[in-house]
Design a protein around this motif. Structure first.
Motif, PDB file in Angstrom:
ATOM      1  N   GLN A 255     -11.568  -1.664   7.476  1.00 42.50           N
ATOM      2  CA  GLN A 255     -11.408  -2.273   8.789  1.00 42.50           C
ATOM      3  C   GLN A 255     -11.833  -1.297   9.879  1.00 42.50           C
ATOM      4  O   GLN A 255     -11.454  -0.122   9.858  1.00 42.50           O
ATOM      5  N   GLY A 256     -12.616  -1.794  10.813  1.00 41.93           N
ATOM      6  CA  GLY A 256     -13.040  -0.959  11.936  1.00 41.93           C
ATOM      7  C   GLY A 256     -14.299  -0.187  11.618  1.00 41.93           C
ATOM      8  O   GLY A 256     -14.574   0.143  10.464  1.00 41.93           O
ATOM      9  N   PRO A 257     -15.085   0.122  12.649  1.00 40.21           N
ATOM     10  CA  PRO A 257     -16.359   0.795  12.431  1.00 40.21           C
ATOM     11  C   PRO A 257     -16.256   2.306  12.256  1.00 40.21           C
ATOM     12  O   PRO A 257     -17.204   2.933  11.790  1.00 40.21           O
ATOM     13  N   GLU A 258     -15.118   2.912  12.660  1.00 37.71           N
ATOM     14  CA  GLU A 258     -15.051   4.373  12.645  1.00 37.71           C
ATOM     15  C   GLU A 258     -14.910   4.920  11.228  1.00 37.71           C
ATOM     16  O   GLU A 258     -14.016   4.540  10.471  1.00 37.71           O
ATOM     17  N   ALA A 259     -15.827   5.802  10.865  1.00 41.84           N
ATOM     18  CA  ALA A 259     -15.802   6.483   9.575  1.00 41.84           C
ATOM     19  C   ALA A 259     -15.799   7.989   9.829  1.00 41.84           C
ATOM     20  O   ALA A 259     -16.010   8.451  10.960  1.00 41.84           O
ATOM     21  N   HIS A 260     -15.558   8.768   8.777  1.00 39.19           N
ATOM     22  CA  HIS A 260     -15.492  10.220   8.918  1.00 39.19           C
ATOM     23  C   HIS A 260     -16.262  10.886   7.777  1.00 39.19           C
ATOM     24  O   HIS A 260     -16.406  10.317   6.691  1.00 39.19           O
ATOM     25  N   MET A 261     -16.730  12.087   8.056  1.00 35.99           N
ATOM     26  CA  MET A 261     -17.418  12.851   7.021  1.00 35.99           C
ATOM     27  C   MET A 261     -17.065  14.325   7.142  1.00 35.99           C
ATOM     28  O   MET A 261     -16.694  14.814   8.216  1.00 35.99           O
ATOM     29  N   VAL A 262     -17.161  15.009   6.006  1.00 41.28           N
ATOM     30  CA  VAL A 262     -17.041  16.469   5.951  1.00 41.28           C
ATOM     31  C   VAL A 262     -18.329  16.980   5.318  1.00 41.28           C
ATOM     32  O   VAL A 262     -18.679  16.589   4.201  1.00 41.28           O
ATOM     33  N   ASN A 263     -19.024  17.839   6.029  1.00 46.07           N
ATOM     34  CA  ASN A 263     -20.308  18.347   5.554  1.00 46.07           C
ATOM     35  C   ASN A 263     -20.141  19.792   5.094  1.00 46.07           C
ATOM     36  O   ASN A 263     -19.795  20.672   5.878  1.00 46.07           O
ATOM     37  N   CYS A 264     -20.402  20.016   3.809  1.00 41.98           N
ATOM     38  CA  CYS A 264     -20.331  21.363   3.229  1.00 41.98           C
ATOM     39  C   CYS A 264     -21.743  21.837   2.907  1.00 41.98           C
ATOM     40  O   CYS A 264     -22.166  21.885   1.736  1.00 41.98           O
ATOM     41  N   GLY A 265     -22.485  22.154   3.960  1.00 40.84           N
ATOM     42  CA  GLY A 265     -23.823  22.701   3.792  1.00 40.84           C
ATOM     43  C   GLY A 265     -24.858  21.741   3.272  1.00 40.84           C
ATOM     44  O   GLY A 265     -25.897  22.172   2.746  1.00 40.84           O
ATOM     45  N   HIS A 266     -24.630  20.431   3.403  1.00 43.44           N
ATOM     46  CA  HIS A 266     -25.542  19.434   2.844  1.00 43.44           C
ATOM     47  C   HIS A 266     -26.430  18.853   3.949  1.00 43.44           C
ATOM     48  O   HIS A 266     -26.028  18.825   5.123  1.00 43.44           O
ATOM     49  N   PRO A 267     -27.638  18.374   3.612  1.00 43.23           N
ATOM     50  CA  PRO A 267     -28.482  17.723   4.613  1.00 43.23           C
ATOM     51  C   PRO A 267     -27.756  16.559   5.279  1.00 43.23           C
ATOM     52  O   PRO A 267     -27.052  15.796   4.604  1.00 43.23           O
ATOM     53  N   PRO A 268     -27.889  16.399   6.599  1.00 44.82           N
ATOM     54  CA  PRO A 268     -27.147  15.349   7.317  1.00 44.82           C
ATOM     55  C   PRO A 268     -27.632  13.958   6.947  1.00 44.82           C
ATOM     56  O   PRO A 268     -28.820  13.744   6.692  1.00 44.82           O
ATOM     57  N   PRO A 269     -26.730  12.981   6.910  1.00 43.32           N
ATOM     58  CA  PRO A 269     -27.131  11.608   6.583  1.00 43.32           C
ATOM     59  C   PRO A 269     -27.879  10.965   7.740  1.00 43.32           C
ATOM     60  O   PRO A 269     -27.858  11.457   8.884  1.00 43.32           O
ATOM     61  N   LEU A 270     -28.521   9.844   7.439  1.00 38.90           N
ATOM     62  CA  LEU A 270     -29.222   9.065   8.455  1.00 38.90           C
ATOM     63  C   LEU A 270     -28.478   7.753   8.663  1.00 38.90           C
ATOM     64  O   LEU A 270     -28.091   7.085   7.704  1.00 38.90           O
ATOM     65  N   LEU A 271     -28.276   7.397   9.928  1.00 40.02           N
ATOM     66  CA  LEU A 271     -27.667   6.119  10.275  1.00 40.02           C
ATOM     67  C   LEU A 271     -28.768   5.202  10.779  1.00 40.02           C
ATOM     68  O   LEU A 271     -29.433   5.499  11.776  1.00 40.02           O
TER      69      LEU A 271
END
Length: 383
Positions: free
Chosen positions: A246-262
């Protein structure tokens, strides 16, 4: 009928059945021309071309048969050109017999290697299914598609990893990572991360707890496996996401990985992390302090996760693959279609087999009225 097909497959590969006539015609033509040529002209040595050609598309049994026919043809030529007892004809028959035997031997070796390769690939396919456990095409309010390209074609799997799991709350958790190195040597380290994720995705209440659990599992594994010679040489980049239903807000934790594309329509946004953590396994316990980065994933939006084998793929001229630019140029489409576009475009860009493992994971948030559809067994693109 089945036995007949079995023997046909033993004699010649299905793709080369129409080519069997070529060496047979060569034998007939060379024999006929040699018989009608002057006695000082010897075309018999050219007969070795026939078994050599057969070995390229036929099995060892048919190759041996064609080799035997070439020897018979050489004997036939000798009868018309001075007899079997002449030194020249005896030497030609002997040489042709030896060369045909060698061709058959190498054909047997090739067939044995092909059988071993088939067994290796079947084991690798089974290992990929067990280790990666392909996610369903729909999970919660998300539609998922993925593609795995292994640098070592015999293994079908390397150090790149990904997994999708339902959280204890109403949400979906995702991990994608890249173990340093490639091939079979990195599978064990990938399994540590995947095992910790699948266990933690259900038990950890927050994304920070899950990231810490992954860090702890990797460090414990490295402590048990590392020697002084390779200390500090093993680590895993990872991107961990939490996508609520539910809801559009999501979260991420980046541990030195290439950033995702939206991907939102034709707009492509690179979700850079202002404060990424080091890769898993780089820092000694208690490990780094992870930070969650929020982002918005609205209905109809697509999230593209990938490993560095995609963006670091080089063209023959040395240019890196411009993933964000290429995705922006593709028309809006389903996750499966987007993967096909990227796959074809990536192979065209590099012009050969990938030099590094690569994973693409596409996640689309679908409308709420479709999120309760039954799960469908995954079907991922093949190489």
């Amino acid at each position: 009928m089945r036995a007949g097909h079995w023997w046909a497959d033993r004699l010649v590969e299905p793709s080369g059945r129409g080519l069997v006539a070529i060496p047979l015609v060569l034998i007939v033509v060379i024999t006929a021309v040699d018989i009608h040529s002057p006695t000082d002209v010897h075309l018999g040595p050219f007969l070795v071309i026939a078994p050599a050609l057969a070995a390229s598309f036929a099995g060892p049994w048919l190759t041996a048969l064609i080799g035997a026919l070439t020897v018979v043809a050489q004997v036939f030529i000798a009868v018309f050109h001075g007899g079997l007892t002449t030194t020249n004809h005896l030497a030609q028959i002997t040489a042709l017999t030896v060369l045909s035997t060698l061709v058959v031997f190498f054909s047997l070796v090739r067939e044995r290697r092909d059988r071993e390769l088939i067994r290796v690939r079947s084991v690798a396919d089974a290992a990929q299914r067990v280790l990666l456990r392909p996610p369903p095409r729909r999970i919660g309010p998300l539609r998922v598609a993925w593609l795995y390209l292994a640098a070592e074609d015999e293994t079908r799997i390397g150090g790149d990893l990904f997994a999708v799991a339902r959280a204890s709350q109403a949400g979906t958790r995702v991990v994608i990572g890249d173990v340093r190195g490639k091939g079979l040597a990195s599978i064990g380290e990938a399994s540590v991360v995947l095992g910790a994720f699948r266990e933690g995705a259900h038990r950890c209440a927050t994304l920070l707890e899950l990231a810490a659990a992954l860090e702890g599992s990797v460090n414990r594994s490295l402590e048990e496996a590392e020697t002084e010679e390779d200390a500090g040489e093993h680590f895993t980049t990872a991107l961990v996401l939490d996508i609520p239903d539910q809801g559009p807000e999501a979260h991420m934790v980046n541990c030195g990985h290439p950033p995702p594309l939206l991907v939102r329509g034709r707009d492509v946004t690179v979700l850079h992390s202002p404060s990424p953590a080091p890769p898993l396994g780089v820092c000694e316990p208690p490990g780094p302090v992870h930070r969650t980065e929020p982002f918005s994933l609205d209905t109809g939006d697509t999230l593209l996760l990938y490993t560095d084998g995609v963006v670091e793929a080089r063209s023959p001229a040395g240019a890196f693959y411009p993933l964000a630019e290429r995705v922006a140029a593709f028309p809006p489409s389903s996750p499966e279609t987007l993967l096909r576009h990227i796959h074809r475009d990536l192979l065209t860009h590099i012009g050969k087999h990938p030099a590094d493992d690569a994973v693409l994971l596409v996640i689309e948030r679908i409308p709420a009225q479709h999120s309760h559809m039954p799960y469908i067994t995954t079907h991922h693109p093949r190489r």
